[in-house]
Scaffold this active site. Structure first.
Site, PDB file in Angstrom:
ATOM      1  N   ASP A   1      63.211  61.388  50.051  1.00  0.00           N
ATOM      2  CA  ASP A   1      63.464  61.658  51.475  1.00  0.00           C
ATOM      3  C   ASP A   1      64.778  61.050  51.958  1.00  0.00           C
ATOM      4  OD1 ASP A   1      61.995  59.185  51.096  1.00  0.00           O
ATOM      5  OD2 ASP A   1      61.591  59.094  53.239  1.00  0.00           O
TER       6      ASP A   1
ATOM      7  N   HIS B   1      62.700  55.984  60.857  1.00  0.00           N
ATOM      8  CA  HIS B   1      61.739  56.288  59.786  1.00  0.00           C
ATOM      9  C   HIS B   1      60.334  56.299  60.397  1.00  0.00           C
ATOM     10  CE1 HIS B   1      60.100  56.078  55.588  1.00  0.00           C
ATOM     11  NE2 HIS B   1      61.260  56.611  55.273  1.00  0.00           N
TER      12      HIS B   1
ATOM     13  N   HIS C   1      68.238  53.612  48.918  1.00  0.00           N
ATOM     14  CA  HIS C   1      67.384  53.619  47.726  1.00  0.00           C
ATOM     15  C   HIS C   1      67.162  55.067  47.290  1.00  0.00           C
ATOM     16  CE1 HIS C   1      64.483  54.420  50.882  1.00  0.00           C
ATOM     17  NE2 HIS C   1      63.500  54.600  50.013  1.00  0.00           N
TER      18      HIS C   1
END
Ligand SMILES: [Zn+2]
Ligand SMILES: [Zn+2]
Length: 321
Positions: free
Chosen positions: A65, A270, A61
């Site tokens: 980041d 993450h 996406h």
């Protein structure tokens, strides 16, 4: 077999120990960089993987980041010209932002240093090779066009050396032909059928990578029974309201998905610096014991039903620079 090397495992901002999102999935001579957070090129060097054949990038996406590292990577390629072609796969929203970054900031009218292609993905098969496929599936996060990726080896029948020995198969290119389902004619005139040397059909290895995601309800079918599920776990359950608000998962939610989908091994990434790694791990393992909270430079070999941690150095030698 698929190999995966984690290059950056931090959420949103880097920490002292973790870089921003990026990982490489390797299958034979193929390498796929998934996401490219800021600082990824240095992680690539430090991992020992090098830049060669790193010519396919899958973007989950368009959040910064996950994409800012593309600017630095391209800038390095402009000087070194180590690759002829770079394919960047992403949803339209991610590609729009990447296009602004590359053409508006990095190139500013200059020619790309290689054949650069921005390829829009939609749900479905996005890559189909002889022995494996990559399928993109939609993922719910902030913003449109977010995708997860399922890597699947095709079902195959293994070559049985003992059968080949019984038939006194001489050395030669026969094996590959037979494995590909073709009959062969030997120099002595004998015709060998694939059935004579191949075993029962064996399903291939399957791994799924899900980037940032805020809901798991529609994910279970997409990642059903995978040998390894790589997925975010940005929050712990005590802060589930925040997780909801920012469309992220808690470690517990990721583990519940692993149970519901019958995955073999769960790899959490993450990771937020607001928590201790061992607390994130404990929360997930309470529900799904075969969980790993991955760190930068962790490397794994995933085969059907097994997931083995290896030194990045041990990643197939033909995949080293
Ligand atoms: Zn993120
Ligand atoms: Zn995000």
């Amino acid at each position: 077999m698929f190999e995966i090397v984690f290059l950056g495992t931090s959420a949103s901002a880097p920490s002292v120990h973790r870089g921003l999102s990026s990982q490489v999935v390797i299958h034979d001579e193929f390498r796929f960089l998934i996401d490219c957070g800021e600082g990824t090129q240095r992680q690539i060097l430090q991992s020992g993987l090098g830049f060669k054949r790193l010519n396919r990038v899958l973007i989950t996406h368009g959040h910064l980041d996950h994409i800012l590292g593309l600017a630095g990577l391209l800038s390095t390629f402009m000087r070194w010209e180590t690759i002829d072609k770079l394919e960047i796969y992403g949803g339209q929203w991610a590609l729009d932002r990447i296009s602004d970054l590359i053409y508006g900031i990095v190139l500013r009218g200059a020619k790309p240093p290689m054949d650069l292609q921005l390829l829009q993905i939609k749900a479905g098969v996005i890559f189909d090779e002889d022995d494996f496929t990559i399928t993109a599936f939609p993922v719910w996060h902030r913003g449109p066009d977010c995708f997860g990726f399922l890597f699947e080896e095709k079902t195959r029948r293994p070559f049985l050396p003992e059968k080949a020995e019984e038939l006194a198969l001489p050395p030669g290119p026969w094996r590959r032909e037979l494995v590909n389902g073709k009959s062969i004619t030997l120099p002595d005139g004998r015709i060998i059928q694939p059935e004579q040397v191949l075993g029962e059909e064996r399903p291939g290895t399957r791994i799924a990578h899900v980037g940032d995601v805020g809901r798991t309800d529609e994910l279970a079918p997409a990642v059903q029974d995978v040998d390894a599920l790589i997925i975010e776990a940005t929050y712990m359950h005590e802060e589930i309201d925040m997780a909801d608000q920012f469309a992220h998962l808690t470690a517990r939610q990721a583990a519940e998905l692993a149970v519901a989908a019958g995955v073999k091994c769960l790899m959490l990434t993450h990771i937020s610096r607001r928590y201790r790694e061992r607390d994130v791990l404990a929360e997930a393992q309470a529900i799904f014991p075969n969980t790993i909270v991955v760190r930068d430079f962790d490397a794994f070999q995933v085969k059907r039903g097994e997931c083995v941690k290896v030194e990045p150095v041990k990643i197939s030698q033909n995949n080293k620079e």
